[in-house]
Design a protein around this motif. Structure first.
Motif, PDB file in Angstrom:
ATOM      1  N   GLY A 139       0.661  -1.173  -0.071  1.00 58.77           N
ATOM      2  CA  GLY A 139       0.122   0.018   0.157  1.00 58.77           C
ATOM      3  C   GLY A 139       0.907   1.207   0.010  1.00 58.77           C
ATOM      4  N   HIS A 140       2.111   1.039  -0.121  1.00 65.87           N
ATOM      5  CA  HIS A 140       2.951   2.328  -0.532  1.00 65.87           C
ATOM      6  C   HIS A 140       3.331   2.465  -1.748  1.00 65.87           C
ATOM      7  N   ALA A 141       2.869   3.434  -2.429  1.00 67.37           N
ATOM      8  CA  ALA A 141       3.031   3.659  -3.899  1.00 67.37           C
ATOM      9  C   ALA A 141       4.136   4.745  -3.952  1.00 67.37           C
ATOM     10  N   PRO A 142       4.981   4.243  -5.186  1.00 67.14           N
ATOM     11  CA  PRO A 142       6.415   5.006  -5.294  1.00 67.14           C
ATOM     12  C   PRO A 142       6.035   6.450  -5.289  1.00 67.14           C
ATOM     13  N   ASP A 143       6.928   7.315  -5.071  1.00 72.39           N
ATOM     14  CA  ASP A 143       6.647   8.814  -4.865  1.00 72.39           C
ATOM     15  C   ASP A 143       8.025   9.286  -5.198  1.00 72.39           C
ATOM     16  N   ILE A 144       8.098  10.624  -5.031  1.00 70.57           N
ATOM     17  CA  ILE A 144       9.118  11.474  -5.629  1.00 70.57           C
ATOM     18  C   ILE A 144      10.542  11.239  -5.226  1.00 70.57           C
ATOM     19  N   TYR A 145      10.453  10.659  -3.809  1.00 72.79           N
ATOM     20  CA  TYR A 145      11.828  10.418  -2.981  1.00 72.79           C
ATOM     21  C   TYR A 145      12.451   9.146  -3.374  1.00 72.79           C
ATOM     22  N   TRP A 146      11.669   8.365  -4.240  1.00 70.93           N
ATOM     23  CA  TRP A 146      12.340   7.119  -4.830  1.00 70.93           C
ATOM     24  C   TRP A 146      13.293   7.599  -5.996  1.00 70.93           C
ATOM     25  N   LEU A 147      13.258   8.808  -6.228  1.00 77.65           N
ATOM     26  CA  LEU A 147      13.973   9.167  -7.462  1.00 77.65           C
ATOM     27  C   LEU A 147      15.454   9.209  -7.174  1.00 77.65           C
ATOM     28  N   GLN A 148      15.653   9.355  -5.890  1.00 77.20           N
ATOM     29  CA  GLN A 148      17.286   9.273  -5.541  1.00 77.20           C
ATOM     30  C   GLN A 148      18.068   8.216  -5.046  1.00 77.20           C
ATOM     31  N   LEU A 149      17.231   7.126  -5.409  1.00 79.65           N
ATOM     32  CA  LEU A 149      17.754   5.581  -5.235  1.00 79.65           C
ATOM     33  C   LEU A 149      18.926   5.373  -6.314  1.00 79.65           C
ATOM     34  N   PRO A 150      18.702   5.893  -7.618  1.00 75.65           N
ATOM     35  CA  PRO A 150      19.970   5.863  -8.439  1.00 75.65           C
ATOM     36  C   PRO A 150      21.066   6.395  -7.944  1.00 75.65           C
ATOM     37  N   LEU A 151      21.060   7.522  -7.235  1.00 73.32           N
ATOM     38  CA  LEU A 151      22.327   8.091  -6.611  1.00 73.32           C
ATOM     39  C   LEU A 151      22.814   7.176  -5.699  1.00 73.32           C
ATOM     40  N   TYR A 152      22.197   6.541  -4.538  1.00 73.64           N
ATOM     41  CA  TYR A 152      22.587   5.684  -3.762  1.00 73.64           C
ATOM     42  C   TYR A 152      23.416   4.414  -4.162  1.00 73.64           C
ATOM     43  N   ILE A 153      22.597   3.825  -5.276  1.00 80.77           N
ATOM     44  CA  ILE A 153      23.136   2.824  -6.086  1.00 80.77           C
ATOM     45  C   ILE A 153      24.517   3.012  -6.788  1.00 80.77           C
ATOM     46  N   LEU A 154      24.583   4.324  -7.289  1.00 82.31           N
ATOM     47  CA  LEU A 154      25.972   4.734  -7.773  1.00 82.31           C
ATOM     48  C   LEU A 154      26.893   4.699  -6.769  1.00 82.31           C
ATOM     49  N   MET A 155      26.694   5.279  -5.624  1.00 89.09           N
ATOM     50  CA  MET A 155      27.636   5.438  -4.537  1.00 89.09           C
ATOM     51  C   MET A 155      27.960   4.089  -4.048  1.00 89.09           C
ATOM     52  N   LEU A 156      27.213   3.239  -3.895  1.00 86.00           N
ATOM     53  CA  LEU A 156      27.296   1.851  -3.540  1.00 86.00           C
ATOM     54  C   LEU A 156      28.454   0.839  -4.677  1.00 86.00           C
ATOM     55  N   PHE A 157      27.872   1.196  -5.871  1.00 81.76           N
ATOM     56  CA  PHE A 157      28.671   0.708  -6.740  1.00 81.76           C
ATOM     57  C   PHE A 157      30.141   1.292  -6.963  1.00 81.76           C
ATOM     58  N   LEU A 158      30.332   2.388  -6.988  1.00 78.21           N
ATOM     59  CA  LEU A 158      31.531   2.962  -6.822  1.00 78.21           C
ATOM     60  C   LEU A 158      32.501   2.732  -5.573  1.00 78.21           C
ATOM     61  N   PHE A 159      32.067   2.789  -4.489  1.00 71.38           N
ATOM     62  CA  PHE A 159      32.643   2.381  -3.368  1.00 71.38           C
ATOM     63  C   PHE A 159      33.287   0.995  -3.379  1.00 71.38           C
ATOM     64  N   SER A 160      32.168   0.147  -3.679  1.00 69.24           N
ATOM     65  CA  SER A 160      32.462  -1.249  -3.918  1.00 69.24           C
ATOM     66  C   SER A 160      33.575  -1.571  -4.885  1.00 69.24           C
ATOM     67  N   THR A 161      33.598  -0.902  -6.193  1.00 73.77           N
ATOM     68  CA  THR A 161      34.731  -1.153  -7.066  1.00 73.77           C
ATOM     69  C   THR A 161      36.035  -0.693  -6.454  1.00 73.77           C
ATOM     70  N   ALA A 162      36.186   0.257  -5.873  1.00 71.77           N
ATOM     71  CA  ALA A 162      37.348   0.924  -5.346  1.00 71.77           C
ATOM     72  C   ALA A 162      37.838  -0.057  -4.414  1.00 71.77           C
ATOM     73  N   TRP A 163      36.873  -0.571  -3.678  1.00 72.60           N
ATOM     74  CA  TRP A 163      37.246  -1.641  -2.466  1.00 72.60           C
ATOM     75  C   TRP A 163      37.887  -2.770  -3.114  1.00 72.60           C
ATOM     76  N   SER A 164      37.145  -3.417  -4.345  1.00 71.63           N
ATOM     77  CA  SER A 164      37.224  -4.458  -4.780  1.00 71.63           C
ATOM     78  C   SER A 164      38.735  -4.511  -5.346  1.00 71.63           C
ATOM     79  N   LEU A 165      39.015  -3.218  -6.101  1.00 73.08           N
ATOM     80  CA  LEU A 165      40.414  -3.180  -6.725  1.00 73.08           C
ATOM     81  C   LEU A 165      41.398  -3.112  -5.660  1.00 73.08           C
ATOM     82  N   PHE A 166      41.256  -2.393  -4.587  1.00 69.58           N
ATOM     83  CA  PHE A 166      42.375  -2.422  -3.496  1.00 69.58           C
ATOM     84  C   PHE A 166      42.535  -3.945  -3.024  1.00 69.58           C
ATOM     85  N   ALA A 167      41.273  -4.416  -2.483  1.00 68.48           N
ATOM     86  CA  ALA A 167      41.382  -5.923  -1.852  1.00 68.48           C
ATOM     87  C   ALA A 167      41.960  -6.679  -2.528  1.00 68.48           C
ATOM     88  N   GLY A 168      41.440  -6.821  -3.926  1.00 66.33           N
ATOM     89  CA  GLY A 168      41.979  -7.748  -4.899  1.00 66.33           C
ATOM     90  C   GLY A 168      43.293  -7.685  -5.228  1.00 66.33           C
TER      91      GLY A 168
END
Length: 268
Positions: A139-168
């Protein structure tokens, strides 16, 4: 800057191969399983059900967050963790996993962690779509706040990629480091505010530690989009903290790459 240009050049030059190898890695993950891609959702669902049972039925400490149930609060925050926990260890072992690319065809080492991250990001997007569907059916329909999800996805991906290069890079030369990474997964989990509200901690020291943890910041970001209805610019301090930690992580990755890239083929 020379190292950065080299890495970016390799990613651009081999961009088609990166996506092909990421697709192959994803297919290999679910190949042979009768349920196939369904496991991308089944595995997280089992974990979520376990935590929900423990906190809601067993310990009875779960509480609704406003008009949202504890279950919705839980899945909103734990969904990015499934991605990071996978690349936390897979990223560290990525170069060893694809050692044949380095030793046989001289494939650029810097792109291998990206392959692993793209593969797991696809799975994360499937899980995220499932989370969105659950919110809609609740019962919780999508709203305008969901539009910021791609930003957090990008942050997650970039940090994880930097970590993976270092740790790898480090893991190729030190198996002890790989064992340390594997042993630290649950420590990172409990220090990321996934099963509790990091902002409600009374201990000032640990509260500050949690709020410089990039995973805590991203988990809070997902919950801000789904539940708290808070824009990312309203959390300027968290973004500053993330930027500082990410910058340090990038520097470590560049340092490890510069120091070890020529030794990797001989070690493998």
């Amino acid at each position: 800057m020379k190292v950065i240009r080299e890495i970016l050049k390799d990613h651009y030059k081999y961009r088609k191969q990166i996506f092909k190898l990421a697709k192959a890695d994803l297919i290999k993950t679910y190949k042979g399983a009768a349920l196939g891609w369904a496991w991308a959702v089944i595995r997280p669902a089992i974990t979520i059900a376990t935590y929900y049972f423990a906190f809601s039925i067993g310990l009875r400490v779960s509480r609704p967050v406003g008009e949202y149930s504890f279950f919705l609060w839980l899945i909103a925050g734990i969904s990015p963790w499934f991605y990071f926990s996978a690349v936390f260890t897979a990223g560290a072992s990525s170069i060893r996993k694809y050692s044949y690319l380095v030793t046989k065809i001289r494939y650029p080492v810097s792109t291998i962690p990206t392959i692993i991250n793209l593969s797991h990001m696809t799975t994360h997007l499937v899980v995220l779509l499932a989370v969105m569907l659950i919110f809609i059916l609740s019962g919780h329909a999508p709203d305008i706040y969901w539009l910021q999800l791609p930003l957090y996805i990008l942050m997650l991906f970039l940090f994880s990629t930097a970590w993976s290069l270092f740790a790898g890079m480090i893991s190729v030369l030190s198996k002890d480091f790989m064992h340390l990474v594997q042993s630290s997964t649950m420590v990172v989990f409990w220090m990321s505010g996934i099963l509790y509200d990091a902002g409600a901690i009374n201990n000032v020291f640990f509260k500050r530690v949690l709020h410089i943890n990039p995973i805590t910041i991203i988990v809070n970001g997902y919950r801000n989009a789904f539940i708290n209805k808070v824009w990312f610019w309203e959390r300027a301090r968290e973004f500053r903290n993330f930027g500082i930690v990410f910058f340090v992580m990038v520097l470590l990755a560049l340092w490890a790459y510069k120091k070890l890239v020529k030794e990797i083929p001989d070690v493998l």
